[in-house]
Scaffold this active site. Structure first.
Site, mmCIF file in Angstrom:
data_model
loop_
_atom_site.group_PDB
_atom_site.id
_atom_site.type_symbol
_atom_site.label_atom_id
_atom_site.label_comp_id
_atom_site.label_asym_id
_atom_site.label_seq_id
_atom_site.Cartn_x
_atom_site.Cartn_y
_atom_site.Cartn_z
ATOM 1 N N HIS A 1 40.739 23.993 -30.998
ATOM 2 C CA HIS A 1 41.755 22.963 -30.761
ATOM 3 C C HIS A 1 41.963 22.114 -32.016
ATOM 4 O O HIS A 1 41.171 22.157 -32.947
ATOM 5 C CB HIS A 1 41.329 22.051 -29.608
ATOM 6 C CG HIS A 1 41.449 22.699 -28.257
ATOM 7 N ND1 HIS A 1 40.499 23.576 -27.771
ATOM 8 C CD2 HIS A 1 42.427 22.631 -27.306
ATOM 9 C CE1 HIS A 1 40.882 24.004 -26.558
ATOM 10 N NE2 HIS A 1 42.042 23.440 -26.256
ATOM 11 N N LYS B 1 41.133 16.115 -30.523
ATOM 12 C CA LYS B 1 40.605 16.274 -29.163
ATOM 13 C C LYS B 1 39.255 15.572 -29.079
ATOM 14 O O LYS B 1 38.416 15.725 -29.961
ATOM 15 C CB LYS B 1 40.452 17.765 -28.861
ATOM 16 C CG LYS B 1 40.014 18.090 -27.444
ATOM 17 C CD LYS B 1 40.111 19.599 -27.194
ATOM 18 C CE LYS B 1 39.597 19.974 -25.814
ATOM 19 N NZ LYS B 1 40.387 19.352 -24.733
#
Lengths: 248, 248, 248, 248
Positions: free
Chosen positions: B133, B137
């Site tokens: 990701h 995050k």
């Protein structure tokens, strides 16, 4: 024709090396020695270069003999620390025509991957390493992954790069991998794999991935043969196969 | 023509939903509501289905109203635990014609990945998960990765599979990832990425990899529209978009 | 204990099968036959199941013998067309207790890949296939890639999907690959590879990739053993290993 | 502080450049010009460097003006052939302090990929290129893929490498891709993708893969900014962003 002897000729890497030398243009296999054999057979057979895949306990003795007898050496045996390298430099200093190559990794692909990773490092905000191996491997991360992380970290430091960004505040233990010199490294273990590594670089809107897959130990032979061909013209101590790649 | 209202219409997912409904064949966007708007506008506009991308604090009130007024609901808002689901089942029991879909993930691709991973699980000795990701995050591993690990672990248990093999004895902290239900999960964070996951299966001489790359939140819209089209014929509570995929 | 005989026991696949049967729980290798050997040795040795990796010219005779003598068969030999399958069905009709499995591909991973690809096909606007093999392969694309394309095309037709989008107007010959049943297939040939395939699905904002890597023929053995264990309870003709996978 | 003007400021790349310059340390956006605007505004605003993302029909006029007025230029507009480059060299010869950078690709990642591919080329027996783009692209293979193939082919020629091995005798049309300078190139078109390329190298037992994924045109901005910062100290004509990367 370069005459080559192999030490540790019955081991996995040594026997693979014997096959590779026999198949190679311009090289001739003149001696296969293993535990208990007399090093004097090397000179009898006229060996100019020795490839050593033996053990840490015997390799220093082998090299002292080679240097003393004017035989160059390509060494894949492990266990070289600064002290051992200093000893070799001393011995080679007394024999200025002799050459020794010490290489931790004979995979040209792995060496290229590390080189490219170091070159790309300063151009990307983010970088992480994933190494993937068979599940019988006992250490994690792999030595190649650690070395790659160190090279990347050094390149970033030199370029004055900020730390790799990471907003993680809540994580399961280990979810973000291990940290080697500020670089995250993840070790995957999977039946069916051999030795693989991916270096992932990322910046706004793009990523660059360098991946090396090693499926068989024959993949190390191109590096061993390159070492043999170059060490005969390279006096002194060379540490790392990367010095024999022409990457301008 | 199914008449659709959107709750949370000004949010990122809600506004994307409005665009998607307007573009979709057979659907008509009749109401866009956000904080402070009166739910009664839904019935005035004739909405048959509501898509709710609001917040955990208000979603239960929204759904009580929808169920009470015969409006079906497709819900992407988070925060549903067993207690909330039980409450919804009670309310729906009193209105047998009404339907509610609660989905943690509207990506059809992510749902397929999880389904395929669960199906493949019993055929492989080894399995690991890598989720990748963007570096903003805050949690690791991702919810999708945890859920995938749980599904794989359940399938292996049911098949009586032995634990995943791992000979690691020497490791840096975190090098082998996090463990979720006996499955190793690695979280990579890299600028330039959005939301990606790889499930790696391995056995003697082969590997199988299932990878999902989500580059934009428009990728969730196919799942939202599928939910809208199916909920009008699916009374009661449905938890998980996978129930609306036809995977014989 | 299932007693197993191998036909073509000296060939690459046959000898690998002998090793795999010897190692397998619940199976016993009782006969290894090759060219010139008498099939009667199978019954003498008490073989219940035969694994046939022979040649198209002899396999039909082998199977007629097996069916006639109540020995079940797992067949990896190639060359089965509709006529041959019809012949086998006739022969098996006269021996309702006997079973024969004809499988073009014993890789469970390849079968899973094809199955998952067929299931995902209707959910994605775009799909292409990349198969990657060693450079000594003489045909392109691979049989597995063709079969995968046909399965995907069939699933798209059944779902009423539009043709895969492609705006290409200017292309070098071959740049967009081969077309198999409307699906683009690309064949890569690379030293160091064995047999690999990637199926790429794409839709707005996301992609789903299913990849199978086969590095060694031992990867087919799990499928052969599965076939042996299941054929003893599966009378009649079974075409394709996928029928022995439990994928609900 | 370097003062920057943008030509084609309303286009996709031009407007992205304006945003990037405004955000960049050490740069100041002093002029945004588009069709119909007077170039004299550049000097009025004190622009030292111009970034030109216009059209082939107007770019030569823009550059003549810039060179004549002592404004350096970074040019992403396409359509430069040898004749145009010769014209620019002439004009720059008369203004030895001025600098112009012509770049076909401002993605630093793509430039690194090409560079690494050229460096690795001589060490591998096999190499192929896969480029993957959105399905609205009209040409195949991509310009970057063609350029990469040419660089690899040149490096192999220089090293005296044999042709890439390929035993294919039976193939569907296009199955083995297009041939660019002896290198096989495959073009994949898939909804959900943007611009991606993989260069695969293979030799006995190993492969090396270099992959670049470009998900958004903001990924070109780091290259544009690098061009701006370097062109002010680089008189004359520079063709290709690679000359501004420090890759020892």
């Amino acid at each position: 024709m370069i005459k080559v002897g192999v030490l540790g000729a019955k081991g996995k890497m040594g026997s693979q090396t014997c096959l590779a030398v026999e198949d190679a243009d311009g090289l001739e296999l003149v001696a296969r020695l293993d535990q208990g054999d007399d090093l004097a057979e090397l000179t009898k057979a006229g060996a100019q270069v020795v490839v050593d895949f033996t053990r840490p306990e015997v390799v220093m003795g082998n090299l002292e003999w080679c240097i003393g007898h004017g035989v160059d050496a390509v060494v894949g045996t492990t266990g070289f620390d600064d002290e051992r390298l200093a000893t070799l430099r001393d011995q080679l200093g007394a024999q200025p025509a002799s050459g020794v190559l010490i290489a931790a990794n004979f995979s040209i692909g792995a060496v290229l991957m590390m080189r490219f990773a170091a070159q790309a490092a300063k151009y990307y905000e983010s970088v992480e390493i994933i190494e993937l191996h068979h599940p019988d491997k006992v250490d994690a991360p792999s030595g190649t992954a650690r070395r790659t992380a160190e090279l990347i970290a050094a390149a970033r430091r030199e370029a004055g790069a900020a730390p790799v960004p990471d907003a993680t505040t809540t994580a399961l233990d280990g979810a973000r991998g291990a940290e080697v010199d500020g670089i995250r490294v993840h070790g995957v273990r999977l039946r069916g794999l051999v030795a693989h590594q991916e270096v992932l670089f990322g910046d706004a809107g793009e990523t660059l991935t360098i991946r090396h897959d090693s499926m068989h130990r024959e993949s190390f032979m191109a590096g061993v043969l390159l070492g043999v061909r170059r060490i005969v013209d390279t006096p002194g101590l060379t540490v790392g196969l990367e010095h024999f790649l022409d990457l301008d």
